[in-house]
Design a protein around this motif. Sequence first.
Motif, PDB file in Angstrom:
ATOM      1  N   ASP A  87      15.521  21.681  -0.493  1.00  0.00           N
ATOM      2  CA  ASP A  87      16.644  20.528  -0.679  1.00  0.00           C
ATOM      3  C   ASP A  87      16.265  19.076  -1.492  1.00  0.00           C
ATOM      4  O   ASP A  87      16.874  18.810  -2.229  1.00  0.00           O
ATOM      5  N   ARG A  88      15.119  18.843  -1.232  1.00  0.00           N
ATOM      6  CA  ARG A  88      14.285  17.705  -1.959  1.00  0.00           C
ATOM      7  C   ARG A  88      14.296  18.068  -3.355  1.00  0.00           C
ATOM      8  O   ARG A  88      14.577  17.146  -4.394  1.00  0.00           O
ATOM      9  N   THR A  89      13.638  19.260  -3.849  1.00  0.00           N
ATOM     10  CA  THR A  89      13.868  19.624  -5.092  1.00  0.00           C
ATOM     11  C   THR A  89      15.187  19.717  -5.757  1.00  0.00           C
ATOM     12  O   THR A  89      15.310  19.474  -6.989  1.00  0.00           O
ATOM     13  N   CYS A  90      16.027  20.095  -5.162  1.00  0.00           N
ATOM     14  CA  CYS A  90      17.439  20.159  -5.768  1.00  0.00           C
ATOM     15  C   CYS A  90      17.929  18.731  -5.947  1.00  0.00           C
ATOM     16  O   CYS A  90      18.311  18.413  -7.145  1.00  0.00           O
ATOM     17  N   ASP A  91      17.624  17.804  -5.361  1.00  0.00           N
ATOM     18  CA  ASP A  91      17.863  16.317  -5.228  1.00  0.00           C
ATOM     19  C   ASP A  91      17.330  15.808  -6.445  1.00  0.00           C
ATOM     20  O   ASP A  91      17.785  15.159  -7.382  1.00  0.00           O
ATOM     21  N   ASN A  92      15.829  15.937  -6.825  1.00  0.00           N
ATOM     22  CA  ASN A  92      14.952  15.765  -7.688  1.00  0.00           C
ATOM     23  C   ASN A  92      15.544  16.270  -9.050  1.00  0.00           C
ATOM     24  O   ASN A  92      15.812  15.563 -10.032  1.00  0.00           O
ATOM     25  N   LEU A  93      16.141  17.315  -9.129  1.00  0.00           N
ATOM     26  CA  LEU A  93      16.415  17.994 -10.442  1.00  0.00           C
ATOM     27  C   LEU A  93      17.704  17.517 -10.551  1.00  0.00           C
ATOM     28  O   LEU A  93      17.844  17.308 -11.942  1.00  0.00           O
TER      29      LEU A  93
END
Length: 245
Positions: free
Chosen positions: A143-149
């Motif tokens: 989820d964190r990586t999706c937000d960062n992306l």
Amino acid sequence: MQKKLDEPILKLKQDVPTRWNSTCDMFKRFLKTKHSVMSTLAIDYPDVDNMNTDDIQILESTTEILSLFKDVTVILISNALKKKCTSFLTVTRPATVARMTETLSNEMTTRFASIEDNYIFSESTLLDPRFKKYGFLHEFAYDRTCDNLKALAGRIQIESQQYAVPEPTNSSPPSKRKGSIWDEFDQQVGDILKNTNPTAGGIIEVDKYLEEPLLPRSQDPAKWWLSKKRCVPQVSQILFLNFNL
């Protein structure tokens, strides 16, 4: 001796400390040439301890587990590798091999415990169309990586023309009637494309990419991205600029 035994002529391999997969290669090559090696030792070097059945069993079992580690050299899939180690130990193994496997598994846990905190690893995993979410061990990391992306994609400015559908190439452009009913509609669409919010566009593109079916593992992700470049231009720019694709 290989010629006498009518076996393939193969040289032995020596492992190299700085290349950890070389131990696996060394063991595999020995197992292929074991009859010739053991015969040579028995005839020409009778004072040297020769290999026995237990030694061969240990080498075969060791090669099996080391081959799993060699398979994931290019793409680190620590979660899958951890499961494979656990599964490997469900079968009775020589005590030496069992201890080695436990050591490898523990070292892997220690070394890669926070690998998903590394933004290069996490973003490249998510952007690999063969893995996406399934390359992550922890849901919160995904989820964190999706937000960062999405935030990263939202900071990339893309010309509106990249979203446009190519018009048919005719010898002469179609005549446009004055006062056409489509005039207002065309103007609105043009304004939307011209004033598209990059942040919203980045969110939409990432979601669109994640909804795409997974690419078969045997296919080339770079070629996949080249074919999708115009469909998700903001996300594509992350790859082509940040990862030098």
